[in-house]
Design an enzyme around this catalytic site. Structure first.
Site, mmCIF file in Angstrom:
data_model
loop_
_atom_site.group_PDB
_atom_site.id
_atom_site.type_symbol
_atom_site.label_atom_id
_atom_site.label_comp_id
_atom_site.label_asym_id
_atom_site.label_seq_id
_atom_site.Cartn_x
_atom_site.Cartn_y
_atom_site.Cartn_z
ATOM 1 N N TYR A 262 0.861 -1.188 0.000
ATOM 2 C CA TYR A 262 0.000 0.000 0.000
ATOM 3 C C TYR A 262 0.889 1.228 0.000
ATOM 4 O O TYR A 262 1.846 1.310 0.767
ATOM 5 C CB TYR A 262 -0.884 -0.012 1.252
ATOM 6 C CG TYR A 262 -1.781 1.205 1.386
ATOM 7 C CD1 TYR A 262 -2.831 1.430 0.494
ATOM 8 C CD2 TYR A 262 -1.584 2.131 2.416
ATOM 9 C CE1 TYR A 262 -3.655 2.543 0.632
ATOM 10 C CE2 TYR A 262 -2.416 3.236 2.558
ATOM 11 C CZ TYR A 262 -3.446 3.440 1.657
ATOM 12 O OH TYR A 262 -4.269 4.534 1.791
ATOM 13 N N ASP B 196 9.146 2.862 -0.219
ATOM 14 C CA ASP B 196 8.093 3.430 0.602
ATOM 15 C C ASP B 196 8.339 2.973 2.037
ATOM 16 O O ASP B 196 7.982 1.856 2.423
ATOM 17 C CB ASP B 196 6.712 2.990 0.113
ATOM 18 C CG ASP B 196 5.593 3.605 0.946
ATOM 19 O OD1 ASP B 196 5.880 4.186 2.011
ATOM 20 O OD2 ASP B 196 4.423 3.498 0.516
ATOM 21 N N LYS C 74 4.359 8.586 9.152
ATOM 22 C CA LYS C 74 4.126 7.929 10.447
ATOM 23 C C LYS C 74 5.144 8.379 11.524
ATOM 24 O O LYS C 74 4.961 9.445 12.073
ATOM 25 C CB LYS C 74 4.042 6.425 10.252
ATOM 26 C CG LYS C 74 2.811 6.106 9.368
ATOM 27 C CD LYS C 74 2.396 4.644 9.281
ATOM 28 C CE LYS C 74 1.039 4.535 8.607
ATOM 29 N NZ LYS C 74 1.018 3.899 7.307
HETATM 30 C C1 LIG Z 1 0.340 4.397 5.992
HETATM 31 C C2 LIG Z 1 1.061 4.180 4.710
HETATM 32 C C3 LIG Z 1 0.933 5.055 3.625
HETATM 33 C C4 LIG Z 1 -0.072 6.166 3.600
HETATM 34 O O1 LIG Z 1 0.177 7.136 4.554
HETATM 35 P P1 LIG Z 1 -1.035 8.100 5.016
HETATM 36 O O2 LIG Z 1 -0.373 9.059 5.964
HETATM 37 O O3 LIG Z 1 -2.056 7.217 5.639
HETATM 38 O O4 LIG Z 1 -1.547 8.771 3.793
HETATM 39 C C5 LIG Z 1 1.734 4.855 2.522
HETATM 40 N N1 LIG Z 1 2.611 3.845 2.482
HETATM 41 C C6 LIG Z 1 2.757 2.970 3.488
HETATM 42 C C7 LIG Z 1 3.767 1.883 3.389
HETATM 43 C C8 LIG Z 1 1.974 3.096 4.634
HETATM 44 O O5 LIG Z 1 2.106 2.197 5.618
#
Ligand SMILES: *Cc1c(COP(=O)(O)O)cnc(C)c1O
Length: 434
Positions: A146, A241, A274
């Site tokens: 994601y 990511d 995060k």
């Molecule tokens: C949480 C997450 C996102 C999205 O971040 P948001 O602040 O919720 O938009 C993107 N990539 C990864 C790997 C994530 O865990």
């Protein structure tokens, strides 16, 4: 043990009247597991209390950010002080520079970084940057990873090998995802084929180095090495990511873990979020200077944000990064997290429940499966009904894990040995009922 969920229930009813599904992000709704979401009243350390003042040991930590636990005094102090000086200016501040310096100092693949407000925003901006840098359109991602809810990323694999995918959301036109290739995670053969077919049109390969959105699945070292080699060979950018893994699995992110196995390993662009906001809306993307200098106002790739680098959020992030940078922080966090997973495995073995788990730093996953899955399809072999019984059994016993079997778990520095022991005891009880 039963408990009164009246206040959660009445809040949920009120919420559903004015907010679609009663929640502002879908996984909070308990749709996968059923039942009533817990409305959080307050949190402290490793715990939060719901609308009925019922206490839970929190293994979500806002889906990763709360690595120090809730209400860490140094972070609270920094946020309160920053708030007194002003909430938002729409003009640069010293703290943005400090946070950018703090991030790139700890993640050597980044020479420069741009601060934004959410992981979604950071991910979609990183893709625009990669497309701008390469002059190419195609992007490659893996099923089960994601990267936020940008249109071009809401895609699942189509049928057949290395095909272009299908949208996973209504409202995403086929034209918008026609450039998105979706492959199986950890599948080197598919990866090679995709590059052989489309390599010179691929702007970037985007991946979670340790996938935390299909529970917890590591990219194998050979797979990671091939991702890096093929991107280099075909002139595509490798986007890591690390929104979830950055400052969560190690001080240098998951890339520092892979660099131990692959000498010189580094992604071209890193996306973070995060933990770097410590619970405030803050995310970032960064990379090598020549790539980052393509961003406006220096370059032709446009990207902007009214609240980007917000002074209260940067104060929260900076205070959090300072705490996690203390010597031994990740060793202690990793050993506590590993102790949890190991004890759960032992309890499952005693009770005859097929179970396995894995962890890195303060992030973990466990599966009601006999062995660790390598990709999304394998994760989804989990017996969902069984997972739901485990989830609700734990919830009834005051332990809050993610309300879906395809989510990772998080331990914070505030979790004590007693919290871990209580969690294991509760899980053992639930295992007996499965
Ligand atoms: C949480 C997450 C996102 C999205 O971040 P948001 O602040 O919720 O938009 C993107 N990539 C990864 C790997 C994530 O865990």
């Amino acid at each position: 043990m039963t408990q009164n969920t009246d206040y959660n229930l009445s809040l949920f009813e009120r919420a559903k009247a004015v907010i679609p599904g009663g929640v502002n992000s879908p996984v909070r709704a308990f749709k996968a597991v059923g039942g009533t979401p817990r409305f959080v009243k307050r949190a402290q350390g490793a715990y939060f209390w719901d609308a009925n003042d019922q206490r839970y040991i929190d293994y979500i930590g806002s889906w990763g950010p709360m690595i120090l636990g809730h209400g860490h005094p140094a972070v609270l102090g920094a946020v309160q002080k920053a708030a007194l000086d002003g909430f938002s200016f729409g003009a640069p501040t010293e703290r943005e520079v400090e946070l950018a310096e703090a991030i790139i100092e700890r993640v050597p693949s980044m020479d420069m970084v741009r601060l934004v407000s959410s992981g979604t925003e950071a991910g979609m901006s990183a893709i625009r940057l990669a497309r701008g840098a390469t002059g190419r359109s195609k992007i490659l991602k893996f099923e089960g990873c994601y990267h936020g809810h940008a249109d071009a990323l809401l895609v699942k694999a189509g049928s057949g090998l290395a095909t272009f995918g299908n949208a996973t959301s209504a409202g995403v036109p086929p034209e918008v995802i026609q450039h998105t290739l979706v492959l199986e995670y950890n599948n080197v053969v598919q990866l090679e084929e995709a590059f052989a077919l489309h390599g010179r049109e691929i702007a970037c390969l985007m991946m979670e180095p340790i996938a935390g959105n299909m529970n917890f699945v590591r990219a194998s070292v050979p797979f990671t090495r091939r991702c890096r080699e093929l991107c280099t060979e075909y002139g595509a950018l490798l986007i890591y990511d690390e929104v979830m893994t950055g400052f969560r699995v190690a001080l240098g992110g998951a890339q520092s873990v892979y660099a131990q196995h692959i000498p010189g390993f580094a992604p071209d662009i890193t996306v973070m979020g995060k933990v770097i906001g410590g619970g405030m809306p803050l995310a970032a993307f960064g990379g090598r200077r020549e790539v980052m200098e393509l961003l406006a106002p220096l370059g032709a790739v446009y990207q902007a944000g009214t609240l980007s680098g917000n002074p209260v959020a940067t104060a929260c992030g900076l205070a959090t990064l300072k705490e996690v940078s203390r010597p031994g922080f990740y060793d202690a966090l990793a050993s506590r997290t590993r102790a949890l997973v190991t004890a759960l495995e032992a309890a499952a073995a005693d009770e005859g429940v097929p179970f396995c788990g894995d962890s890195e730093g303060g992030m973990f996953g466990f599966f009601l499966l006999p062995e660790l899955p390598q990709n999304y399809a394998q994760v989804m072999r989990t017996d969902g009904a069984r997972f739901n019984r485990l989830f609700h059994g734990l919830l009834d016993r005051g332990v809050y894990i993610a309300p879906a079997l395809y989510e990772a778990g998080f331990v914070s520095a505030a979790h004590t040995d007693e919290d871990i022991a209580a969690t294991v005891a509760a899980t053992r009880e639930v295992f007996r009922t499965l």
